[in-house]
Design a protein around this motif. Sequence first.
Motif, PDB file in Angstrom:
ATOM      1  N   PHE A   1      24.533   3.875   8.143  1.00  0.00           N
ATOM      2  CA  PHE A   1      25.694   4.333   8.915  1.00  0.00           C
ATOM      3  C   PHE A   1      25.572   3.965  10.399  1.00  0.00           C
ATOM      4  O   PHE A   1      26.510   3.438  11.001  1.00  0.00           O
ATOM      5  N   PHE A   2      24.407   4.258  10.986  1.00  0.00           N
ATOM      6  CA  PHE A   2      24.284   4.104  12.437  1.00  0.00           C
ATOM      7  C   PHE A   2      24.356   2.635  12.859  1.00  0.00           C
ATOM      8  O   PHE A   2      24.967   2.304  13.870  1.00  0.00           O
ATOM      9  N   ASP A   3      23.742   1.751  12.074  1.00  0.00           N
ATOM     10  CA  ASP A   3      23.822   0.320  12.406  1.00  0.00           C
ATOM     11  C   ASP A   3      25.260  -0.156  12.303  1.00  0.00           C
ATOM     12  O   ASP A   3      25.736  -0.957  13.114  1.00  0.00           O
ATOM     13  N   HIS A   4      25.936   0.345  11.273  1.00  0.00           N
ATOM     14  CA  HIS A   4      27.328  -0.046  11.042  1.00  0.00           C
ATOM     15  C   HIS A   4      28.189   0.329  12.244  1.00  0.00           C
ATOM     16  O   HIS A   4      28.895  -0.504  12.834  1.00  0.00           O
ATOM     17  N   VAL A   5      28.089   1.602  12.635  1.00  0.00           N
ATOM     18  CA  VAL A   5      28.924   2.111  13.721  1.00  0.00           C
ATOM     19  C   VAL A   5      28.563   1.436  15.051  1.00  0.00           C
ATOM     20  O   VAL A   5      29.440   1.018  15.813  1.00  0.00           O
ATOM     21  N   LEU A   6      27.246   1.305  15.295  1.00  0.00           N
ATOM     22  CA  LEU A   6      26.838   0.700  16.570  1.00  0.00           C
ATOM     23  C   LEU A   6      27.220  -0.778  16.655  1.00  0.00           C
ATOM     24  O   LEU A   6      27.510  -1.278  17.735  1.00  0.00           O
ATOM     25  N   GLY A   7      27.237  -1.450  15.506  1.00  0.00           N
ATOM     26  CA  GLY A   7      27.653  -2.861  15.496  1.00  0.00           C
ATOM     27  C   GLY A   7      29.071  -3.001  16.033  1.00  0.00           C
ATOM     28  O   GLY A   7      29.353  -3.834  16.905  1.00  0.00           O
ATOM     29  N   TYR A   8      29.976  -2.154  15.536  1.00  0.00           N
ATOM     30  CA  TYR A   8      31.371  -2.210  15.998  1.00  0.00           C
ATOM     31  C   TYR A   8      31.494  -1.659  17.420  1.00  0.00           C
ATOM     32  O   TYR A   8      32.311  -2.142  18.208  1.00  0.00           O
ATOM     33  N   TRP A   9      30.695  -0.646  17.726  1.00  0.00           N
ATOM     34  CA  TRP A   9      30.755  -0.051  19.069  1.00  0.00           C
ATOM     35  C   TRP A   9      30.413  -1.109  20.120  1.00  0.00           C
ATOM     36  O   TRP A   9      31.142  -1.296  21.095  1.00  0.00           O
ATOM     37  N   LYS A  10      29.297  -1.806  19.888  1.00  0.00           N
ATOM     38  CA  LYS A  10      28.877  -2.816  20.871  1.00  0.00           C
ATOM     39  C   LYS A  10      29.914  -3.930  20.969  1.00  0.00           C
ATOM     40  O   LYS A  10      30.276  -4.373  22.059  1.00  0.00           O
ATOM     41  N   ALA A  11      30.398  -4.385  19.815  1.00  0.00           N
ATOM     42  CA  ALA A  11      31.393  -5.471  19.819  1.00  0.00           C
ATOM     43  C   ALA A  11      32.665  -5.017  20.531  1.00  0.00           C
ATOM     44  O   ALA A  11      33.302  -5.809  21.248  1.00  0.00           O
TER      45      ALA A  11
ATOM     46  N   ASP B   1      20.922   6.921  21.192  1.00  0.00           N
ATOM     47  CA  ASP B   1      20.094   6.665  22.361  1.00  0.00           C
ATOM     48  C   ASP B   1      20.937   6.409  23.604  1.00  0.00           C
ATOM     49  O   ASP B   1      21.681   7.267  24.049  1.00  0.00           O
ATOM     50  N   SER B   2      20.848   5.190  24.152  1.00  0.00           N
ATOM     51  CA  SER B   2      21.567   4.922  25.401  1.00  0.00           C
ATOM     52  C   SER B   2      22.853   4.132  25.137  1.00  0.00           C
ATOM     53  O   SER B   2      23.375   3.473  26.023  1.00  0.00           O
ATOM     54  N   SER B   3      23.360   4.194  23.894  1.00  0.00           N
ATOM     55  CA  SER B   3      24.528   3.374  23.547  1.00  0.00           C
ATOM     56  C   SER B   3      25.803   3.838  24.260  1.00  0.00           C
ATOM     57  O   SER B   3      26.763   3.088  24.397  1.00  0.00           O
ATOM     58  N   GLY B   4      25.815   5.100  24.681  1.00  0.00           N
ATOM     59  CA  GLY B   4      27.030   5.641  25.302  1.00  0.00           C
ATOM     60  C   GLY B   4      27.977   6.223  24.270  1.00  0.00           C
ATOM     61  O   GLY B   4      29.004   6.803  24.607  1.00  0.00           O
ATOM     62  N   LEU B   5      27.624   6.073  22.983  1.00  0.00           N
ATOM     63  CA  LEU B   5      28.468   6.625  21.912  1.00  0.00           C
ATOM     64  C   LEU B   5      27.946   7.998  21.541  1.00  0.00           C
ATOM     65  O   LEU B   5      26.766   8.183  21.291  1.00  0.00           O
ATOM     66  N   THR B   6      28.843   8.970  21.525  1.00  0.00           N
ATOM     67  CA  THR B   6      28.430  10.324  21.144  1.00  0.00           C
ATOM     68  C   THR B   6      29.291  10.825  19.999  1.00  0.00           C
ATOM     69  O   THR B   6      30.409  10.370  19.809  1.00  0.00           O
ATOM     70  N   PHE B   7      28.757  11.800  19.266  1.00  0.00           N
ATOM     71  CA  PHE B   7      29.533  12.433  18.193  1.00  0.00           C
ATOM     72  C   PHE B   7      29.696  13.903  18.488  1.00  0.00           C
ATOM     73  O   PHE B   7      28.824  14.533  19.035  1.00  0.00           O
TER      74      PHE B   7
END
Length: 299
Positions: A176-186, A293-299
């Motif tokens: 899940f986390f890789d999936h979400v972070l992949g789109y978040w970063k893009a 972590d430091s992605s800036g994405l929070t839930f």
Amino acid sequence: MDTAKICKAEVVSKFHDVEESWDDEFKRLKHFQACDSDIIVSTFPKCGTTWLKALTFSSLYRNQFAWDKNPLLTFGPHQLVRFLEYDLYLYNPFPDLQNVCVYQPRLLSTHLPYASLPTSIKDSNSKIVFICRNPLDMFISLWSFLYKLGDESLEPLSLDEAFDKFYHGIYAYGPFFDHVLGYWKASQENPNKILFLKYEDLKEDINSHLKNLAMFLGVPFTDDEEKQGVVEEIEKICSFENLKEVEVNKKGVHISGIPHTGFCRKGKVGDWSNYLTPFMVERLEKLIQEKMDSSGLTF
Ligand code: A3P
């Protein structure tokens, strides 16, 4: 066994076992050629795909059908916005997309991680609308969904077993986390191409998010439309309460063999608190912190 049953078994086993090979589907998906005008609804399963499909479909095509003839009154969102991988390209390298995409521009969907998208989606000017959800709710939604599918050939997963798999990132479509972070970063790198949404934000204020979605899709609501209450009409027709009551969503079966009722369960934020133990919550919250972590994405 009929095709729907084979599809369903395949979907269920993929949820159960991430090791299953995706090679054939990836090979077939390479034949997909995105157009610059395409819109792709992309999600991790159980994050609000059904809702987002309905909202995107209704906003994008609102001038292409009479209001009382909105296809959402007759068809399920998953029939109107088809999945590329386990639906259109599952067995066919050359599905008839012209026939599938009745309205223009084409609206398609996927659960694939950003890194695995067909390159033509990434390289073209097509747009992606992505939705994610609090992982605690997403996990409970997925677990309940699997139970509901009740595939005869597979033992249902207990909450403990399912939690363990989810915690260790073992799920179809990747962790899940890789999936979400992949789109978040893009989406951070290219906000004009990817609109990143959160289920909870839509629940809190659907009106402004719907306007934002229409703007992103290139079909902003006009002042006249706003005055006439078109935004609220779309909100209403796509609402959980409405979709759940549409005949086809009560009785119909998706092409994969999954009953449409599986896509509308409770539609609430925070339902996890009815299922997860304090120990599970603590572990997941720690994991969320670690992964975000430091992605800036929070839930
Ligand atoms: P719950 O299981 O928590 O109720 P997906 O569409 O990605 O499969 O996600 C399914 C989740 O979205 C389910 O959550 C479902 O009830 C919820 N859902 C479906 N349609 C919805 C709608 N119109 N509005 C809000 N939530 C919706």
